[in-house]
Scaffold this motif. Structure first.
Motif, short mmCIF file in Angstrom:
data_model
loop_
_atom_site.label_atom_id
_atom_site.label_comp_id
_atom_site.label_asym_id
_atom_site.label_seq_id
_atom_site.Cartn_x
_atom_site.Cartn_y
_atom_site.Cartn_z
N ASN A 92 0.81 -1.34 0.12
CA ASN A 92 -0.22 -0.02 0.20
C ASN A 92 0.80 1.22 0.07
O ASN A 92 0.33 2.40 -0.25
N ASN A 95 0.78 3.14 -3.07
CA ASN A 95 -0.45 3.50 -3.66
C ASN A 95 -0.98 4.83 -2.86
O ASN A 95 -1.66 5.64 -3.42
N SER A 98 -0.13 7.85 -4.95
CA SER A 98 -0.56 7.74 -6.27
C SER A 98 -2.15 7.94 -6.62
O SER A 98 -2.59 8.63 -7.55
N PHE A 99 -2.85 7.48 -5.76
CA PHE A 99 -4.15 7.62 -5.56
C PHE A 99 -4.85 8.72 -5.57
O PHE A 99 -5.90 8.99 -6.37
N HIS A 136 -7.98 -1.03 -0.57
CA HIS A 136 -8.16 -0.99 -2.21
C HIS A 136 -9.12 -0.20 -2.93
O HIS A 136 -9.56 -0.40 -3.87
N THR A 153 -6.40 -5.00 -9.32
CA THR A 153 -4.80 -4.85 -9.53
C THR A 153 -4.41 -6.19 -9.20
O THR A 153 -4.84 -6.78 -8.46
N TYR A 238 -6.53 7.89 2.76
CA TYR A 238 -6.07 6.83 1.93
C TYR A 238 -7.16 5.77 2.11
O TYR A 238 -7.84 5.38 1.33
N ARG A 301 6.83 5.34 -5.26
CA ARG A 301 5.95 4.82 -6.38
C ARG A 301 6.63 3.76 -7.24
O ARG A 301 6.04 2.86 -7.97
#
Length: 312
Positions: A92, A95, A98-99, A136, A153, A238, A301
């Motif tokens: 995670n 992520n 980037s989310f 997710h 993913t 997140y 990332r």
């Protein structure tokens, strides 16, 4: 069966010592499972305003949950993240950077569905599965039926496989009434207006700090405190954010703006926060690979999918 990721305690108002401690491990020893002296962890939490008693209690509670694993070195007790928590957290980690910049503007109207049936007697497994799905971007429409607009993913499919649960079914669904379901999923998610306010509060808190970082007026102690507490808050956002398609979000949705502030401030504070973290642990004479080490958003990332485990 493989060891399952254990659910962390629920978020509470104000700083949560257990959450802060997991954030410290993730932010300064991500992918590196070296054990850290208990007294050093207490020292780092103390820098964040957590009393020694509360810090020690947080360590013991995380140990009892199986989140932390204890080892002995002479009279000293050292701790590291458990393999399962480390593995899920490592996945995670990238992520979380980037989310905020992901834009599901070309949503095809299809929903990805995960269904499962796990008995009450196995509530720990059920809770861990829910936590994985939530991280997710999935939302519960019913207790054992979760939806997401994003495609499956490899990281999520791999995580689901680790449960080795025959009752877990993942579907790519072309639904007869996608617009009605979208409204239902949106309602089933955390209140979007409340989440929007949380992002705006994040901006109100950290935009002035970014201005200070740009003018190089932040001390090492301030950098460590700000970067760690900000990352802890961002991890919570997140996990809470439903990552809905743009068509289902308000026009002034503040996520992307908040993500830019988070990323720039995280990167600017990294080197001096690392200095302060090492200074806090200087008296413990740690091995080189046990010293705190930060990452910037770009390296976070692009890191590989699995951590490199240190010898213990």
């Amino acid at each position: 069966m493989n060891e399952l990721p254990l659910p962390l305690p629920r978020s509470q108002a104000g700083p949560n010592p257990q959450h802060l401690l997991v954030t410290i491990f993730g932010d300064y020893w991500s992918g590196n499972s070296v054990p850290i002296p208990s007294a050093g962890l207490v020292r780092m939490l103390g820098e964040l305003g957590i009393s020694a008693a509360s810090a020690r209690s947080a360590v013991l509670r995380l140990r009892s949950r199986g989140v932390l694993i204890a080892t002995k070195s002479g009279r000293n007790t050292l701790y590291r993240l458990s393999e399962s928590v480390e593995r899920v957290g490592y996945r995670n980690f990238s992520n979380q950077f980037s989310f905020a910049s992901e834009k599901l503007s070309n949503w095809d109207g299809r929903w990805r569905v995960v269904c499962f049936t796990i008995s009450e007697e196995r509530r720990q497994v059920r809770s861990a599965l829910r936590s994985t799905l939530r991280s997710h971007g999935f939302a519960a429409v019913q207790d054992g039926v979760w939806f997401s607009a994003y495609q499956f993913t490899p990281a999520l499919l791999s995580a689901l496989e680790e449960f080795q649960e025959p009752s877990v079914i993942a579907l790519d669904a072309d639904l007869a009434y996608p617009s009605a379901l979208g409204s239902r999923v949106q309602s089933a998610q955390s209140d979007l207006s409340g989440l929007g306010e949380a992002y705006r509060s994040f901006l109100d808190t950290y935009t002035p700090m970014l201005d200070a970082a740009r003018s190089s007026t932040v001390s090492p102690a301030e950098a460590f405190i700000t970067r760690t507490t900000m990352m802890d808050e961002w991890r919570g956002l997140y996990r809470r954010d439903p990552r809905m398609p743009m068509q289902l979000l308000p026009e002034d949705w503040p996520l992307e703006h908040a993500g830019r502030v988070f990323t720039e401030l995280y990167d600017r504070l990294g080197p001096i926060a690392e200095l302060r973290a090492r200074d806090l642990l200087a008296e413990f004479d740690l091995e080189t690979d046990a010293l705190p080490r930060v990452y910037d958003s770009r390296s976070a990332r692009t890191r590989s999918a699995e951590p490199t485990r240190a010898k213990i």
